[in-house]
Scaffold this motif. Structure first.
Motif, PDB file in Angstrom:
ATOM      1  N   UNK A 100      22.757  -6.024   6.894  1.00 40.08           N
ATOM      2  CA  UNK A 100      21.045  -5.839   7.756  1.00 40.08           C
ATOM      3  C   UNK A 100      20.987  -4.745   8.231  1.00 40.08           C
ATOM      4  N   UNK A 101      19.960  -4.494   8.483  1.00 39.76           N
ATOM      5  CA  UNK A 101      19.503  -3.544   9.522  1.00 39.76           C
ATOM      6  C   UNK A 101      18.922  -2.451   8.397  1.00 39.76           C
ATOM      7  N   UNK A 102      18.862  -2.578   7.510  1.00 41.35           N
ATOM      8  CA  UNK A 102      18.074  -1.690   6.079  1.00 41.35           C
ATOM      9  C   UNK A 102      16.658  -1.573   5.655  1.00 41.35           C
ATOM     10  N   UNK A 103      15.685  -2.337   6.041  1.00 43.43           N
ATOM     11  CA  UNK A 103      15.176  -2.566   6.077  1.00 43.43           C
ATOM     12  C   UNK A 103      13.953  -1.425   5.577  1.00 43.43           C
ATOM     13  N   UNK A 104      13.990  -0.774   6.542  1.00 44.80           N
ATOM     14  CA  UNK A 104      13.385   0.658   7.243  1.00 44.80           C
ATOM     15  C   UNK A 104      13.925   1.448   6.559  1.00 44.80           C
ATOM     16  N   UNK A 105      14.404   1.416   6.286  1.00 46.95           N
ATOM     17  CA  UNK A 105      15.788   2.642   5.480  1.00 46.95           C
ATOM     18  C   UNK A 105      15.067   2.497   4.296  1.00 46.95           C
ATOM     19  N   UNK A 106      14.709   1.081   3.236  1.00 49.70           N
ATOM     20  CA  UNK A 106      14.182   1.229   2.080  1.00 49.70           C
ATOM     21  C   UNK A 106      13.254   1.073   2.365  1.00 49.70           C
ATOM     22  N   UNK A 107      11.685   0.798   3.116  1.00 55.78           N
ATOM     23  CA  UNK A 107      10.858   1.428   3.304  1.00 55.78           C
ATOM     24  C   UNK A 107      10.180   2.618   3.823  1.00 55.78           C
ATOM     25  N   UNK A 108      11.759   3.599   3.932  1.00 54.66           N
ATOM     26  CA  UNK A 108      10.851   4.963   4.205  1.00 54.66           C
ATOM     27  C   UNK A 108      11.352   5.364   2.833  1.00 54.66           C
ATOM     28  N   UNK A 109      12.325   5.319   2.344  1.00 51.56           N
ATOM     29  CA  UNK A 109      12.994   5.778   1.298  1.00 51.56           C
ATOM     30  C   UNK A 109      12.032   5.474  -0.513  1.00 51.56           C
ATOM     31  N   UNK A 110      11.341   4.147  -0.081  1.00 54.71           N
ATOM     32  CA  UNK A 110      10.227   4.289  -1.466  1.00 54.71           C
ATOM     33  C   UNK A 110       9.261   4.551  -0.814  1.00 54.71           C
ATOM     34  N   UNK A 111       8.297   4.479   0.003  1.00 60.45           N
ATOM     35  CA  UNK A 111       7.017   5.089   0.083  1.00 60.45           C
ATOM     36  C   UNK A 111       6.774   5.451  -0.055  1.00 60.45           C
ATOM     37  N   UNK A 113       4.697   7.035   2.284  1.00 63.22           N
ATOM     38  CA  UNK A 113       3.721   7.352   4.130  1.00 63.22           C
ATOM     39  C   UNK A 113       4.639   5.652   4.209  1.00 63.22           C
ATOM     40  N   UNK A 114       5.043   5.774   5.484  1.00 64.47           N
ATOM     41  CA  UNK A 114       5.170   4.567   6.369  1.00 64.47           C
ATOM     42  C   UNK A 114       4.772   4.525   7.670  1.00 64.47           C
ATOM     43  N   UNK A 115       4.543   3.665   8.373  1.00 66.22           N
ATOM     44  CA  UNK A 115       3.867   4.007   9.947  1.00 66.22           C
ATOM     45  C   UNK A 115       4.029   2.288  10.372  1.00 66.22           C
ATOM     46  N   UNK A 116       3.634   2.755  11.554  1.00 65.58           N
ATOM     47  CA  UNK A 116       2.730   1.304  12.543  1.00 65.58           C
ATOM     48  C   UNK A 116       0.901   1.755  14.030  1.00 65.58           C
ATOM     49  N   UNK A 117       0.969   0.741  13.219  1.00 67.41           N
ATOM     50  CA  UNK A 117      -0.429   1.005  14.450  1.00 67.41           C
ATOM     51  C   UNK A 117      -0.498  -0.140  15.136  1.00 67.41           C
ATOM     52  N   UNK A 123       0.667  -5.885  16.147  1.00 65.79           N
ATOM     53  CA  UNK A 123       0.870  -4.536  15.342  1.00 65.79           C
ATOM     54  C   UNK A 123       0.989  -4.586  14.060  1.00 65.79           C
ATOM     55  N   UNK A 124       0.531  -3.415  12.823  1.00 68.47           N
ATOM     56  CA  UNK A 124       0.911  -3.332  12.050  1.00 68.47           C
ATOM     57  C   UNK A 124       1.412  -2.432  11.730  1.00 68.47           C
ATOM     58  N   UNK A 125       2.674  -2.643  10.681  1.00 72.96           N
ATOM     59  CA  UNK A 125       3.635  -2.035   9.822  1.00 72.96           C
ATOM     60  C   UNK A 125       2.648  -1.622   8.855  1.00 72.96           C
ATOM     61  N   UNK A 126       2.510  -0.379   8.135  1.00 72.45           N
ATOM     62  CA  UNK A 126       2.411  -0.058   6.781  1.00 72.45           C
ATOM     63  C   UNK A 126       2.820   1.081   6.049  1.00 72.45           C
ATOM     64  N   UNK A 127       2.523   0.843   4.861  1.00 77.21           N
ATOM     65  CA  UNK A 127       3.234   2.007   3.824  1.00 77.21           C
ATOM     66  C   UNK A 127       2.419   1.807   2.791  1.00 77.21           C
ATOM     67  N   UNK A 128       2.611   3.158   1.979  1.00 76.61           N
ATOM     68  CA  UNK A 128       1.225   3.956   1.307  1.00 76.61           C
ATOM     69  C   UNK A 128       2.478   4.282   0.057  1.00 76.61           C
ATOM     70  N   UNK A 129       1.885   3.914  -1.121  1.00 76.21           N
ATOM     71  CA  UNK A 129       1.489   4.563  -2.268  1.00 76.21           C
ATOM     72  C   UNK A 129       1.032   5.130  -2.754  1.00 76.21           C
ATOM     73  N   UNK A 145      -1.771   6.777  14.423  1.00 78.75           N
ATOM     74  CA  UNK A 145      -0.373   5.901  14.269  1.00 78.75           C
ATOM     75  C   UNK A 145       0.453   6.527  15.659  1.00 78.75           C
ATOM     76  N   UNK A 146       0.370   5.474  16.448  1.00 71.93           N
ATOM     77  CA  UNK A 146       1.491   5.707  17.332  1.00 71.93           C
ATOM     78  C   UNK A 146       2.772   4.771  17.526  1.00 71.93           C
TER      79      UNK A 146
END
Length: 153
Positions: A100-111, A113-117, A123-129, A145-146
């Motif tokens: 567990x606790x690896x989801x955002x690490x994966x998102x940061x490694x693959x996308x 950009x990513x962030x949260x509004x 909220x909306x958590x987003x990622x861009x390719x 992004x805040x």
């Protein structure tokens, strides 16, 4: 009950679903359909994995209805996962063999950009390719992004 609204030809596909255990698979299926319909020249598996991770986080932590949106505009694929929880996501440090606790690490490694509004209700958590190179990829809409934002390194 889940609802899907598609405008694949216009580069938009959405899913609205309760926070059920089946939601991540529904979102991955939706992402596969969208990326195949758009004929994207990028690793489709990465987009599908990121969608699954973001929806899994929403199911696990927010426990509110979830909105998933994939949009293809100006050479950028944007994934948005909205939920009713105002808490910002945070990258945790996994310990040892903890899966567990690896989801955002994966998102940061693959996308790219990513962030949260933050929104009025959640909220909306987003990622861009980036799909295209050059000017099209550079002209992706700026996003305020805040919450935590981690660019791909």
């Amino acid at each position: 009950m889940s609802r899907t609204r598609t405008h694949v030809a216009h580069g938009l596909i959405e899913l609205h679903t309760p926070p059920f255990a089946s939601a991540p698979q529904q979102a991955r299926d939706l992402a596969l359909a969208a990326t195949m319909a758009w004929g994207l020249p990028l690793p489709v598996d990465e987009v599908i994995l990121v969608v699954g991770e973001l929806v899994t986080n929403a199911v696990r932590w927010a426990r509110t209805p979830i909105g998933v949106r994939l949009a293809m505009r100006q050479g950028v694929v944007r994934i948005e996962v909205a939920d009713g929880d105002c808490r910002a996501p945070r990258m945790a440090t996994p310990y040892g063999t903890d899966e567990r606790h690896r989801g955002l690490i994966v998102v940061a490694a693959l996308a790219d950009r990513w962030g949260c509004e933050r929104r009025r209700r959640g909220k909306v958590v987003w990622a861009e390719f980036d799909v295209a190179t050059g000017a099209a990829a550079q002209s992706a809409c700026p996003v305020a992004v805040d919450c935590a934002m981690a660019p791909r390194t």
